[in-house]
Design an enzyme around this catalytic site. Structure first.
Site, PDB file in Angstrom:
ATOM      1  N   TRP A 107       0.830  -1.217   0.000  1.00  0.00           N
ATOM      2  CA  TRP A 107       0.000   0.000   0.000  1.00  0.00           C
ATOM      3  C   TRP A 107       0.857   1.257   0.000  1.00  0.00           C
ATOM      4  O   TRP A 107       0.482   2.265  -0.602  1.00  0.00           O
ATOM      5  CB  TRP A 107      -0.981  -0.010   1.174  1.00  0.00           C
ATOM      6  CG  TRP A 107      -2.015  -1.101   1.038  1.00  0.00           C
ATOM      7  CD1 TRP A 107      -2.211  -2.149   1.878  1.00  0.00           C
ATOM      8  CD2 TRP A 107      -2.984  -1.253  -0.014  1.00  0.00           C
ATOM      9  NE1 TRP A 107      -3.242  -2.942   1.413  1.00  0.00           N
ATOM     10  CE2 TRP A 107      -3.730  -2.422   0.263  1.00  0.00           C
ATOM     11  CE3 TRP A 107      -3.287  -0.515  -1.159  1.00  0.00           C
ATOM     12  CZ2 TRP A 107      -4.764  -2.876  -0.561  1.00  0.00           C
ATOM     13  CZ3 TRP A 107      -4.313  -0.962  -1.989  1.00  0.00           C
ATOM     14  CH2 TRP A 107      -5.039  -2.127  -1.687  1.00  0.00           C
ATOM     15  N   ASP A 177      -2.072   6.395   6.626  1.00  0.00           N
ATOM     16  CA  ASP A 177      -3.088   5.507   6.060  1.00  0.00           C
ATOM     17  C   ASP A 177      -3.431   4.489   7.146  1.00  0.00           C
ATOM     18  O   ASP A 177      -2.633   3.606   7.446  1.00  0.00           O
ATOM     19  CB  ASP A 177      -2.502   4.831   4.808  1.00  0.00           C
ATOM     20  CG  ASP A 177      -3.425   3.764   4.234  1.00  0.00           C
ATOM     21  OD1 ASP A 177      -4.579   3.632   4.699  1.00  0.00           O
ATOM     22  OD2 ASP A 177      -2.977   3.055   3.301  1.00  0.00           O
ATOM     23  N   LYS A 201     -12.839  -2.123   6.260  1.00  0.00           N
ATOM     24  CA  LYS A 201     -12.146  -3.068   7.143  1.00  0.00           C
ATOM     25  C   LYS A 201     -12.645  -2.977   8.579  1.00  0.00           C
ATOM     26  O   LYS A 201     -13.053  -3.968   9.141  1.00  0.00           O
ATOM     27  CB  LYS A 201     -10.641  -2.842   7.068  1.00  0.00           C
ATOM     28  CG  LYS A 201     -10.080  -3.481   5.792  1.00  0.00           C
ATOM     29  CD  LYS A 201      -9.022  -2.694   5.102  1.00  0.00           C
ATOM     30  CE  LYS A 201      -8.764  -3.278   3.713  1.00  0.00           C
ATOM     31  NZ  LYS A 201      -7.921  -2.411   2.906  1.00  0.00           N
TER      32      LYS A 201
END
Ligand SMILES: *Cc1c(COP(=O)(O)O)cnc(C)c1O
Length: 366
Positions: A107, A177, A201
């Site tokens: 990511w 993030d 999530k």
């Protein structure tokens, strides 16, 4: 899917992922007739009092749970974390400036790609040399005192590592993030300048991104880019610059209520520690399963492991048999292989216990 189940099973998917059953039941109960309005919350204008209350409730719950100071703005945006990867550099960088990156996985690689549209990002720490299987040591002397911001990923969903502490230069804004561990533990959220998390999530359904941004940082954003891309537009319009994903915001609000009912972030963290310890302790004792990440770097959200040092046929068999035993979503990310059990907030201790029993039985018979 070839199997059929008449009830809910244990879902270990990495995202979208399992939601608290009580939240889904409440949503189901209110679906056709929200608060005696005779309509679904999905069907009413975002300019109604009915929806404005939903938005205000979700916003306040986030502020309360994260203990945010008054200079932090809560926004609900669209486009996922990947939109944030693009829009953060767009707001804060030009070809004269740069950002620092702590590179810890797939990511952050994508965040680097987007920053690279503007400048060469400075990788100030990286664990790429050993395929992101650890967290790199932070040496602040590598950081650029003139950087526009430094980017971190708090939990590396694919590789199963998670930062416990964040180190950064004072006076340089910090962007984090938190897609895969937001609201999973107590943290000083006010130490960051921009936090974002795709909801799918730990917060709710996909299609909505929680953004927490320090007002002062948002004000530093460029104003020569289209208004939609400017954080300040979303702040000024209280997340209603365009029609927001109303149902997703409503569900996110229900999830925050559920977190509060569990006792808030402190209790949630305790449960998450208990769940992940159970799994890691079992893996460490086993001779079939391995996780080589050092204790202090291990993620409480995504537990990754291999079978028989990476026997892919056996791993495939494991995933298949697990599903037959009502344990779903255990296949590791396609870029990392192996097995991954995602045990976000909504995953019950019971489900983790069932997984451990299954793993134990699988080991005994293989
Ligand atoms: C899942 C995930 C993303 C991608 O989120 P999207 O909402 O699909 O853009 C980004 N970062 C992390 C850490 C993730 O876990």
């Amino acid at each position: 899917m070839t199997l059929a189940f008449k009830h809910r099973i244990s879902n270990f998917s990495a995202g979208p992922s399992t939601l608290p059953t009580s939240v889904l039941e409440k949503a189901k109960h209110e679906l056709l007739n929200y608060q005696d309005s005779g309509m679904s919350i999905m069907e009413v204008s975002h300019r109604t009092k009915l929806f404005e209350d939903v938005l205000e409730h979700a916003t306040n719950q986030i502020k309360k749970l994260m203990e945010l100071s008054d200079d932090m703005e809560v926004l609900f945006m669209q486009g996922g974390a990947r939109y944030q990867f693009a829009v953060t550099p767009l707001n804060f960088l030009d070809d004269q400036s740069s950002a620092d990156i702590v590179h810890t996985g797939a990511w952050t690689k994508l965040a680097i790609q987007e920053i690279s549209q503007f400048c060469s990002p400075r990788i100030v720490a990286s664990s790429e040399d050993r395929n992101f299987s650890y967290l790199p040591k932070i040496d602040l002397s590598n950081f650029d005192p003139n950087a526009k911001y430094v980017h971190y990923c708090s939990n590396n969903t694919i590789y199963g590592t998670q930062w416990k502490n964040f180190q950064f230069l004072k006076n340089i804004p910090v962007v984090v993030d938190m897609s895969s561990d937001i609201l999973s533990r107590k943290l000083d959220f006010n130490q960051f300048d921009l936090i974002y998390a795709g909801a799918q999530k730990n917060l709710g359904p996909s299609g909505i991104t929680l953004v927490v941004i320090k007002k002062e940082f948002a004000d530093k954003g460029r104003s020569d880019i289209p208004k939609y891309f400017q954080y300040r537009s979303h702040i000024e319009n209280q997340s209603m610059f365009n029609t927001p994903p109303t149902f997703a915001i409503y569900l996110l609000g229900l999830v925050t209520d559920w977190i509060q009912e569990q006792g808030g972030l402190e209790s949630i963290e305790k449960r998450n520690t208990e769940k992940s310890n159970l799994l890691y302790n079992f893996i460490d004792k086993s001779s079939l399963y391995t996780n080589s990440i050092s204790n202090e770097d291990r993620s409480q959200m995504n537990v990754v492991f291999r079978l028989d040092s990476g026997n892919e046929d056996l791993e495939q068999d494991f995933v298949k048999q697990a599903h037959q035993n009502e344990l779903f979503g255990l296949k590791g990310h396609r870029s990392a292989g192996g097995i991954r059990a995602s045990i976000y907030n909504a995953q019950s201790l019971e489900a983790v216990k069932n997984l451990v029993s299954f793993m134990s039985e699988f080991e005994r018979t293989h």
